[in-house]
Design an enzyme around this catalytic site. Structure first.
Site, short mmCIF file in Angstrom:
data_model
loop_
_atom_site.label_atom_id
_atom_site.label_comp_id
_atom_site.label_asym_id
_atom_site.label_seq_id
_atom_site.Cartn_x
_atom_site.Cartn_y
_atom_site.Cartn_z
N GLU A 12 5.72 -23.38 8.81
CA GLU A 12 5.74 -21.94 9.03
C GLU A 12 4.59 -21.54 9.96
O GLU A 12 3.60 -22.27 10.07
CB GLU A 12 5.61 -21.19 7.70
CG GLU A 12 6.71 -21.51 6.69
CD GLU A 12 8.06 -20.98 7.12
OE1 GLU A 12 8.10 -20.06 7.97
OE2 GLU A 12 9.08 -21.48 6.62
N ARG A 18 19.14 -20.31 12.76
CA ARG A 18 18.25 -21.20 12.01
C ARG A 18 18.75 -22.62 12.25
O ARG A 18 19.91 -22.93 12.01
CB ARG A 18 18.31 -20.85 10.52
CG ARG A 18 17.61 -21.85 9.57
CD ARG A 18 16.12 -21.90 9.83
NE ARG A 18 15.40 -22.58 8.78
CZ ARG A 18 15.24 -23.89 8.68
NH1 ARG A 18 15.79 -24.70 9.59
NH2 ARG A 18 14.55 -24.42 7.70
N ARG A 53 21.40 -15.52 8.51
CA ARG A 53 21.22 -16.21 9.79
C ARG A 53 22.29 -17.28 9.97
O ARG A 53 22.66 -17.96 9.01
CB ARG A 53 19.84 -16.87 9.85
CG ARG A 53 18.68 -15.93 9.77
CD ARG A 53 17.36 -16.68 9.73
NE ARG A 53 17.26 -17.55 8.56
CZ ARG A 53 16.18 -18.25 8.23
NH1 ARG A 53 15.10 -18.17 9.01
NH2 ARG A 53 16.17 -19.01 7.16
#
Length: 217
Positions: free
Chosen positions: A53, A45, A87
């Protein structure tokens, strides 16, 4: 103690653990999957930035931009943190020396994620964001692009806007040249470059605009 903390913040991007890897997949504009030299797949990330998004307006275009400059490249990933989803949060340097995080902001495909971006480098990225806004590139082609963290909050609340957005007589106008904003009734409210609208005084300030010295909004 304060000096030590300042020194740490200045050196953080340099001190963070880095490793080479190949970008094998673009999940969305700010999330990539890399293959390390020992053949591990790592989801990264991007640190300090937030792109729309995929189901949001401009989301696929943001992902396409990331793909266009990073796909199949060998990059250096600096590990900055691990998020709540497990992440790796990283600063990614491309083969030509450009920083992917910064490139997304500079070309108008990402906001600086101010809640999490607090290094000295983040301040430079904020300047890149202001320049992209002024040039109206990427997401800034739209009049009032919705920040992805606001969009995600709406989705968590069942798709309902957290607060109704009203841009009628109560909206503020921002001068895209001077980055000064004006309240309704100000003599500068309808100036030539006053094309940016804000629903509140706070929204204008968050966008980097300063209050007008005449109307003092």
């Amino acid at each position: 103690m304060r000096y030590i903390l300042l020194l740490f913040l200045l050196l953080w991007p340099v001190l963070a653990f880095a490793f080479p890897a190949k970008v094998i997949k673009i999940s969305d504009g700010d999330t990539i999957i890399v293959l390390t030299e020992d053949k591990r797949q790592v989801r990264v990330r991007l640190f300090g930035v937030d792109t729309p998004e995929k189901r949001q307006a401009r989301g696929r275009q943001a992902a396409d931009y990331t793909k266009s400059i990073a796909a199949l490249q060998t990059v250096d990933v600096q590990e900055m943190d691990v998020d709540r989803y497990g992440r790796l949060v990283g600063r990614v340097t491309l083969a030509d020396g450009r920083v992917l995080n910064a490139e997304l902001v500079a070309n108008g495909w990402a906001w600086v994620y101010q809640d999490y971006c607090r290094t000295t480098e983040c301040r430079a990225w904020e300047q890149l964001e202001q320049q992209a806004r002024a040039k109206r590139v990427g997401i800034w082609q739209d009049k009032n692009p919705q920040a992805p963290w606001e969009w995600r909050r709406e989705q968590r609340e069942g798709g309902r806007p957290a607060e109704p957005k009203k841009e009628a007589a109560a909206s503020y106008r921002g001068n895209t040249s001077s980055h000064v904003f004006h309240a309704p009734g100000c003599k500068h409210y309808d100036c030539k470059n006053c094309t940016e609208s804000f629903a509140s005084r706070e929204a204008a300030i968050r966008a980097g605009y300063t209050p007008c010295g005449v109307c003092k909004p």
